[in-house]
Scaffold this motif. Structure first.
Motif, short mmCIF file in Angstrom:
data_model
loop_
_atom_site.label_atom_id
_atom_site.label_comp_id
_atom_site.label_asym_id
_atom_site.label_seq_id
_atom_site.Cartn_x
_atom_site.Cartn_y
_atom_site.Cartn_z
N ALA A 146 13.44 10.86 -5.87
CA ALA A 146 14.56 11.67 -5.36
C ALA A 146 15.68 10.76 -4.86
N GLU A 147 15.33 9.68 -4.17
CA GLU A 147 16.36 8.75 -3.69
C GLU A 147 17.07 8.08 -4.86
N ASP B 257 0.80 -1.21 0.00
CA ASP B 257 0.00 0.00 0.00
C ASP B 257 0.85 1.27 0.00
N ALA B 258 2.18 1.16 0.12
CA ALA B 258 3.05 2.33 0.09
C ALA B 258 3.56 2.63 -1.32
N ALA B 259 3.26 1.75 -2.29
CA ALA B 259 3.85 1.86 -3.61
C ALA B 259 3.63 3.21 -4.29
N PRO B 260 2.44 3.86 -4.19
CA PRO B 260 2.26 5.12 -4.90
C PRO B 260 3.25 6.22 -4.49
N ALA B 261 3.86 6.12 -3.32
CA ALA B 261 4.81 7.14 -2.89
C ALA B 261 6.17 6.98 -3.55
N TYR B 262 6.39 5.86 -4.23
CA TYR B 262 7.72 5.55 -4.73
C TYR B 262 7.83 5.79 -6.22
N THR C 114 13.94 -3.24 -2.89
CA THR C 114 13.03 -2.41 -2.10
C THR C 114 12.65 -1.17 -2.89
N PRO C 115 11.41 -0.68 -2.78
CA PRO C 115 11.03 0.54 -3.49
C PRO C 115 11.67 1.77 -2.86
#
Length: 440
Positions: free
Chosen positions: A289-290, A7-12, A284-285
Motif C-alpha cells: 500500500a505504501e 523478521d519484519a520482512a513478511p509484512a512488506y 528500507t522495506p
C-alpha cells in the motif's frame, strides 16, 4: 517496527530507496533527497521524474548519503550528511533530519549536532533501534583525532542526542557503516575499508561489540563504498549493494542465501537497475500500500531508458545524432532518456522520441539508426516505427522489429544501432544484440 529488520520482512511488499544524484560531468548533480521504489529490491523506479522530493534549507543547503528509518511507531525519519558537493575537507558536526508519516510529505526539518569532535565531519548517518537501551543509535563516520571511525549518539526523538561515543573502531580507517539487527540472534555491520566492503557480526549492539567481529574478506567491484544490506521479501536471499566511490557512481550488487557465512556472489547486472544518476543510497522495506501510494503521489517517469541485454553496463543513447550503446554513466545523461509514443506509421507500434531533443526520433536510414527531426513525411514515419516483440535473446526482455522492413530488428553492432535481418534461428549473439531491457 525498525528498519531494516529481518523478521519484519513478511509484512512488506516492496522497498523505498533514498539517494542523491551526481553525473560524471556534473549535469545531474542534485544534492537533495530523491526517492525510488521497487517491488523486488532489484529493479528501481525513480519517483517525481527523478527530481528531488525535499531539499535542505540550512547548513550547506545540500545533502549526501540519505537514509530512511522506519521508527518503532511505524513512521519514518530521514537522516543525511550535511554536505553540498565534494569538499571532503569541510568540517561539520551536524546532520539533516526530516520526519515523515508516509514518505509523501516531509516535516519538522532540522539539523542536529551529533558530536563535538574538532575539525571533522559527520558522514553517512544511519540509525537503528537498540532494544537494550530503548533508544535509537545514530551512527556516522567521523575522525577521532587518530583515524576515521564510526561514532554513535543515542536519541529517542531525533532532536536531542546523547554525547557521542566511539561505536566501531577496528584499529584502522573505516567509513560508511550499515547495521542490520536481529537476524537469528545476530547483528551485522558492513563498512568500507580502503576501496572495498567488509562485514562484521556481533550478538550485541553495544559500542565496541563489532570491533573484533569482521568475518568477510574484501567485497569490491573496482572500488566500492556505501554498503547497504537488504533481504528478499519472498525468500532467503540477502543482497549487498555497493556504490563506486568516484563521482561516476554505479551500483553493484552481491547476494548470499546466508548472511552469516560472509560468502557473497555477484548479481547478474541484467537483473538490477539503479535509479538514474543515483549515489550512496539508503533502502528500507515498505508495504505494498505504501509503495502504490508513493507512485500515486510522486508519479513515475514519463521516459524510459533502454539497457543492452548482453552489455548490461551500456544504455542506448544518441551522440552526434547517431544511436549507440555506451557505458553508464555518461553526460549529457538525458541522451539516454526516451519518450515512447504510439508508432508514427502505426499506432500498434511505437516510436522513440528524444527527451532532450523533442521532435527528434530514432529512425533508420541506410539501415543505420539516427536521431532525426520528424519531417512529417510517410517515409520518416515508417522508418521511425517499430513493433515490440518478446526478446529474441531472452523472452522476458524486448526486441524491436522494423515497421517497413519486417525481417529486420533494431540491434547494436560495434556499439552502434542499426536494423539487420534476424530470426529465431540467427546466432544467439546476434539475437542478444537485438534484445533490450527497459528501465527508469
Amino acid at each position: 517496527m525498525p528498519a531494516p529488520q529481518a523478521d519484519a520482512a513478511p509484512a512488506y511488499g516492496g522497498y523505498a530507496m533514498a539517494y542523491f544524484t551526481e553525473s560524471n560531468q556534473g549535469s545531474g548533480d542534485r544534492y537533495a533527497l530523491h526517492l525510488a521504489v521497487s517491488s523486488d529490491g532489484l529493479q528501481w523506479t525513480p519517483l517525481n521524474q527523478n527530481a528531488p522530493v525535499a531539499t535542505p534549507t540550512a547548513g550547506t543547503k545540500g545533502l549526501r548519503d540519505p537514509f530512511i528509518l522506519r521508527k518503532q511507531d511505524g513512521t519514518f525519519t530521514v537522516l543525511a550528511t550535511d554536505l553540498k558537493g565534494t569538499n571532503w575537507t569541510e568540517s561539520n558536526q551536524y546532520i539533516h533530519v526530516w520526519d515523515s508519516t508516509d514518505l509523501r510529505s516531509f516535516t519538522g526539518y532540522r539539523r542536529i549536532k551529533v558530536h563535538s569532535l574538532p575539525a571533522t565531519h559527520a558522514w553517512a548517518p544511519e540509525a537503528f533501534w537498540d532494544p537494550a537501551r530503548q533508544q535509537y543509535a545514530v551512527i556516522y563516520s567521523a575522525h577521532n583525532g587518530t583515524r576515521d571511525v564510526i561514532m554513535a549518539s543515542y536519541t529517542t526523538d531525533f532532536t536531542n542526542v546523547s554525547a557521542a561515543e566511539t561505536y566501531f573502531d577496528p584499529g584502522f580507517d573505516i567509513i560508511d557503516a550499515d547495521v542490520v539487527t536481529g537476524v537469528n540472534g545476530m547483528n551485522y555491520l558492513y563498512y568500507k575499508r580502503d576501496h572495498a566492503l567488509y562485514g562484521a557480526k556481533s550478538a550485541s549492539l553495544a559500542p565496541g561489540a563489532f570491533n573484533n567481529g569482521t568475518y568477510t574478506g574484501p567485497i569490491s567491484h573496482g572500488g566500492t563504498e556505501a554498503p547497504v544490506l537488504t533481504k528478499s521479501l519472498t525468500g532467503t536471499t540477502w543482497y549487498l549493494w555497493g556504490d563506486t566511490y568516484t563521482p561516476n557512481g554505479v551500483f553493484y550488487a552481491w547476494q548470499t542465501n546466508d548472511v552469516a557465512t560472509g560468502n557473497w556472489a555477484p548479481v547478474d547486472q541484467r537483473t538490477y537497475t539503479q535509479p538514474l544518476n543515483s549515489k550512496h543510497a539508503g533502502i528500507t522495506p515498505i508495504t505494498t500500500a505504501e509503495l502504490n501510494a508513493l507512485k500515486a503521489a510522486w508519479g513515475t517517469p514519463h521516459w524510459t531508458r533502454m539497457k543492452s541485454y548482453n552489455h548490461p553496463d551500456r544504455y542506448v543513447r544518441h551522440l552526434n545524432y547517431e544511436a549507440r550503446i555506451d557505458t553508464y554513466p555518461f553526460d549529457p545523461y538525458r541522451d539516454s532518456q526516451w519518450k515512447t509514443v504510439p508508432g508514427l506509421a502505426d499506432g500498434a507500434g511505437i516510436s522513440f522520441e528524444s527527451v532532450n531533443h523533442p521532435g527528434r526520433f530514432l529512425r533508420h536510414s541506410g539501415y543505420s539508426v539516427l536521431l532525426h527531426t520528424n519531417d512529417g513525411s510517410p517515409g520518416f514515419a515508417a522508418d521511425a516505427t517499430f513493433y515490440p516483440t518478446p526478446g529474441l535473446g531472452a523472452s522476458a526482455a524486448v526486441s524491436y522489429r522494423s515497421y517497413n522492413f519486417p525481417t529486420r530488428y533494431l540491434r547494436h553492432s560495434g556499439y552502434k544501432l542499426r536494423i539487420d535481418p534476424l530470426s529465431p534461428t540467427s546466432s544467439l549473439g546476434d539475437r542478444q544484440d537485438a534484445t533490450f531491457l527497459l528501465t527508469g
